[in-house]
Design an enzyme around this catalytic site. Structure first.
Site, PDB file in Angstrom:
ATOM      1  N   ASP A  42      -7.170   8.071   0.981  1.00  7.17           N
ATOM      2  CA  ASP A  42      -7.004   7.622   2.359  1.00  7.17           C
ATOM      3  C   ASP A  42      -6.570   8.842   3.174  1.00  7.17           C
ATOM      4  O   ASP A  42      -5.482   9.365   2.980  1.00  7.17           O
ATOM      5  CB  ASP A  42      -5.938   6.528   2.435  1.00  7.17           C
ATOM      6  CG  ASP A  42      -5.877   5.896   3.819  1.00  7.17           C
ATOM      7  OD1 ASP A  42      -6.718   6.242   4.670  1.00  7.17           O
ATOM      8  OD2 ASP A  42      -4.977   5.074   4.046  1.00  7.17           O
ATOM      9  N   SER A  70      -3.296   0.523  -3.445  1.00  4.60           N
ATOM     10  CA  SER A  70      -3.051  -0.761  -2.785  1.00  4.60           C
ATOM     11  C   SER A  70      -2.920  -1.807  -3.873  1.00  4.60           C
ATOM     12  O   SER A  70      -3.852  -2.022  -4.650  1.00  4.60           O
ATOM     13  CB  SER A  70      -4.215  -1.127  -1.861  1.00  4.60           C
ATOM     14  OG  SER A  70      -4.344  -0.183  -0.840  1.00  4.60           O
ATOM     15  N   ASN A  73       1.605  -6.088   3.370  1.00  3.31           N
ATOM     16  CA  ASN A  73       0.681  -7.073   3.923  1.00  3.31           C
ATOM     17  C   ASN A  73       1.168  -8.467   3.557  1.00  3.31           C
ATOM     18  O   ASN A  73       1.566  -8.711   2.415  1.00  3.31           O
ATOM     19  CB  ASN A  73      -0.716  -6.862   3.345  1.00  3.31           C
ATOM     20  CG  ASN A  73      -1.256  -5.508   3.722  1.00  3.31           C
ATOM     21  OD1 ASN A  73      -1.591  -5.263   4.874  1.00  3.31           O
ATOM     22  ND2 ASN A  73      -1.326  -4.601   2.763  1.00  3.31           N
ATOM     23  N   TYR A  93      -7.624   4.890  -4.090  1.00  8.50           N
ATOM     24  CA  TYR A  93      -8.632   5.602  -3.314  1.00  8.50           C
ATOM     25  C   TYR A  93      -8.025   6.746  -2.522  1.00  8.50           C
ATOM     26  O   TYR A  93      -6.810   6.975  -2.562  1.00  8.50           O
ATOM     27  CB  TYR A  93      -9.368   4.628  -2.388  1.00  8.50           C
ATOM     28  CG  TYR A  93      -8.562   4.059  -1.234  1.00  8.50           C
ATOM     29  CD1 TYR A  93      -7.478   3.232  -1.456  1.00  8.50           C
ATOM     30  CD2 TYR A  93      -8.921   4.343   0.086  1.00  8.50           C
ATOM     31  CE1 TYR A  93      -6.771   2.691  -0.386  1.00  8.50           C
ATOM     32  CE2 TYR A  93      -8.219   3.805   1.155  1.00  8.50           C
ATOM     33  CZ  TYR A  93      -7.143   2.978   0.912  1.00  8.50           C
ATOM     34  OH  TYR A  93      -6.444   2.449   1.966  1.00  8.50           O
ATOM     35  N   GLU A 139       0.870  -1.179   0.000  1.00  3.99           N
ATOM     36  CA  GLU A 139       0.000   0.000   0.000  1.00  3.99           C
ATOM     37  C   GLU A 139       0.903   1.224   0.000  1.00  3.99           C
ATOM     38  O   GLU A 139       1.823   1.292   0.800  1.00  3.99           O
ATOM     39  CB  GLU A 139      -0.858   0.064   1.267  1.00  3.99           C
ATOM     40  CG  GLU A 139      -1.649  -1.185   1.580  1.00  3.99           C
ATOM     41  CD  GLU A 139      -2.217  -1.127   3.015  1.00  3.99           C
ATOM     42  OE1 GLU A 139      -2.505  -0.024   3.511  1.00  3.99           O
ATOM     43  OE2 GLU A 139      -2.326  -2.195   3.621  1.00  3.99           O
ATOM     44  N   GLU A 199      -4.087   6.827  -2.319  1.00  5.91           N
ATOM     45  CA  GLU A 199      -3.391   5.583  -1.984  1.00  5.91           C
ATOM     46  C   GLU A 199      -3.647   4.534  -3.049  1.00  5.91           C
ATOM     47  O   GLU A 199      -4.770   4.366  -3.522  1.00  5.91           O
ATOM     48  CB  GLU A 199      -3.862   5.052  -0.622  1.00  5.91           C
ATOM     49  CG  GLU A 199      -3.272   3.674  -0.309  1.00  5.91           C
ATOM     50  CD  GLU A 199      -3.391   3.255   1.155  1.00  5.91           C
ATOM     51  OE1 GLU A 199      -3.414   4.138   2.022  1.00  5.91           O
ATOM     52  OE2 GLU A 199      -3.477   2.038   1.409  1.00  5.91           O
TER      53      GLU A 199
END
Lengths: 66, 557
Positions: free
Chosen positions: B140, B147, B203, B138, B25, B145
């Protein structure tokens, strides 16, 4: 789980198999070529950097993030 | 396909090495030089709108594919409890769609701006879209951002993360062509050097059976030290840069805790947000917030590859048994020492350098990889051997050949320019031109961004070809559920009304209600499993009928 690795062609297949020679082949003597390279690079960056450094840096204000 | 059949071994990928379901991200710094007071959320929304215009990924009704918030659980703590909403900082409530305040828009740009074509029925601006490559773009907080889609290996992580930089660049170009509104620059960095930091997160999918305490113990010494291979470098010390100088990490000075749920305040080395975005009793999604955003492909590759290997060590119970005394202070001490000679104290009394710590992890990871066979040059998983070799080469170069390391390690590459200026022009560390070099290093425009100037001169090494990064802007990875998500968006955009990491929602004529297709197994929905389905159907109705095993939908009345 061995043997279940994914076999689809992906960009990962392009990863280097051996060490890439770095930096790519300066023709002349290593040290002087390297110094010359830095000088050339700085000359190029001089032409790329925003003018008014102080004002530009000061104006870059961000709101909070994660 | 046996994805998930054995979650302990990583759900279908070879265990013990660098392969793992992972993703990145990036929150981009955003700045309009000609309108420095412009509202950051509004500008970020303009970035999302601009990219929507570029891709024309528009569904029926003029809206892009919406984000489905059903499974967002930002207040679930991996340690076993849930924070009460009333006690949460407002910035932690990431499970609600942000609604851009109309007053803020009006203040920034005037009332006319509210007539933007991105406005939806409810009057709010589009803040969120799902891309054909499986990524999410999107707003953020006050940053755009990107992702990345889920990938299975570090080279793919580099490709789809760098694809996000091209997405950002495309939006920047689009906005620059708008003569009515100020141009916007995007920066892949993590601080404005005035006290604010914004994140670049990683992640990693892990089996839930691994005790969280093991993760904390195994990862903390690694996270304290890995910045020497993947730090991006920063001019200035202290959160507000009140002290001059250079340091290895963009983020280190913004960390204040060892373990915690927050990502915007009291940032912890180990983040406990527990939103698996997958079958919750099998997986956890380890949310790593301590990394710097990387433009250097080698730094990014090693960031993902080595971390994935350390998680394999933790899962196997074989992480080095070391404990750093006062890890937050150690993190910052290492970041502030570009000579790499600073020693941090271990609880057993030893004093070691960051290089020592990294070699301890390398040694353990190499042994596990050899024992499991994943690093075998012929029969291995095709990734782990390359990560191990590059990790060792980089550590060796950091110790004994820094000019060579400067072609791959981001903080050293940036430092080489800064030192060049200091020597040529006699600049002190608090000179604004050095601050500008630091900032402009991360400009996404290749003609302006200093990283890209270095890359074009072949002074930075590549991990993936430019063509593969360009392809990753539109193509999803083939070997995760991102393939299904991305293909749904690019093939059936007018019938897809929402999507998230673990769902795609269709609104197809002939079906009485919305059809929500869950995608809770990250290694399903692959090209191998669904490629034929996409090839067979050009209409969402028949596609869904075969997918769901229902009778073909009747033609719309």
């Amino acid at each position: 789980m061995a043997g279940q690795e994914q076999q689809q062609p992906q960009p990962r297949d392009t990863e280097v198999e051996e060490e890439v020679p770095v930096p790519p082949a300066p023709a002349e003597g290593q040290a002087s070529a390297s110094t010359q390279g830095v000088d050339d690079l700085l000359d190029e960056i001089d032409g790329v950097l925003e003018s008014n450094a102080e004002e530009f840096v000061r104006a870059f204000v961000q709101k909070g993030g994660q | 396909m046996t994805a998930g059949s054995d979650p302990v071994l990583g759900g279908g990928l070879p265990a013990g090495g660098a392969m793992r379901v992972m993703g990145s991200e990036t929150e981009y710094g955003i700045h309009a030089p000609s309108a420095p007071g412009a509202n950051a959320t509004m500008m970020s929304a303009r970035v999302v709108q601009a990219y929507a215009q570029v891709t024309r990924l528009r569904a029926a009704g003029g809206a892009e594919t919406r984000w489905d918030y059903t499974d967002e659980e930002p207040l679930h703590d991996a340690r076993g409890w849930t924070l009460e909403r009333g006690q949460a900082h407002p910035s932690q409530l990431t499970d609600q769609p942000p609604v851009l305040d109309a007053e803020a828009v009006a203040l920034a740009y005037g009332r006319d701006e509210l007539e933007l074509d991105g406005e939806d029925e409810s009057g709010s601006l589009l803040m969120n879209m799902v891309l054909g490559n499986g990524a999410r773009l999107y707003v953020d907080h006050a940053h755009p951002e990107y992702s990345s889609p889920e990938v299975t290996n570090p080279a793919a992580a580099v490709a789809w993360d760098a694809a996000g930089d091209l997405v950002g660049l495309a939006a920047v170009r689009r906005l620059a062509s708008d003569t009515e509104l100020p141009a916007v620059n995007l920066y892949k960095n993590n601080t404005d050097n005035k006290s604010v930091s914004y994140g670049s997160h990683e992640n990693y999918l892990m089996p839930r059976s691994v005790p969280f305490g093991d993760i904390v113990r195994g990862l903390t010494p690694f996270f304290v030290s890995r910045q020497i291979i993947c730090g991006s470098g920063r001019v200035g010390r202290g959160q507000d840069s009140s002290r001059s100088g250079y340091q290895i990490s963009q983020r280190a000075d913004f960390f204040e805790a060892e373990v915690g749920l927050e990502t915007t305040i009291r940032r912890p080395i180990i983040n406990t947000r527990d939103e698996p975005h997958a079958t919750a009793d099998k997986y956890r999604r380890l949310h790593v917030i301590i990394g710097d955003a990387n433009l250097s492909q080698v730094s990014n590759y090693l960031k993902f590859g080595t971390t994935a290997m350390v998680l394999s060590l933790i899962e196997a119970g074989l992480a080095p048994r070391i404990e750093v005394h006062e890890p937050v202070a150690a993190l910052q001490a290492i970041s502030h020492d570009t000579t790499l000679t600073a020693k941090v104290r271990l609880q057993d009394g030893r004093r070691v350098t960051a290089l020592d710590l990294q070699w301890m992890y390398h040694e353990a990871a190499a042994k596990l990889a050899q024992d499991t066979g994943v690093s075998d040059a012929v029969d291995g998983d095709g990734h782990t051997n390359a990560v191990l070799e590059r990790w060792a080469t980089t550590l060796t170069q950091l110790d004994s050949d820094r000019p060579a390391a400067a072609t791959s390690v981001e903080w050293l590459a940036k430092l080489s320019i800064l030192e060049g200026y200091r020597q040529r022009d006699g600049l002190q560390w608090d000179d604004a031109r050095l601050g500008l070099v630091d900032l402009q290093w991360a400009d996404l425009r290749p003609e302006k961004g200093l990283y890209y100037r270095m890359l074009s001169r072949n002074r930075m090494q590549r991990i993936v070809d430019d063509a593969d990064i360009a392809a990753a802007v539109t193509e999803p990875p083939s070997d995760t559920r991102a393939y299904f998500r991305g293909r749904c968006v690019s093939s059936f955009s007018k019938d897809v009304v929402g999507a998230s990491w673990d769902s795609v929602i269709f609104d197809v004529p002939g079906y009485g209600r919305l059809q929500r297709v869950p995608t809770r197994e990250p290694l399903r929905g692959t090209k191998a499993l669904t490629g034929g389905l996409f090839a067979r159907h050009r209409e969402a109705g028949s596609f869904l009928a075969e997918l769901l095993g229902t009778a073909p939908a009747p033609p719309p009345a």
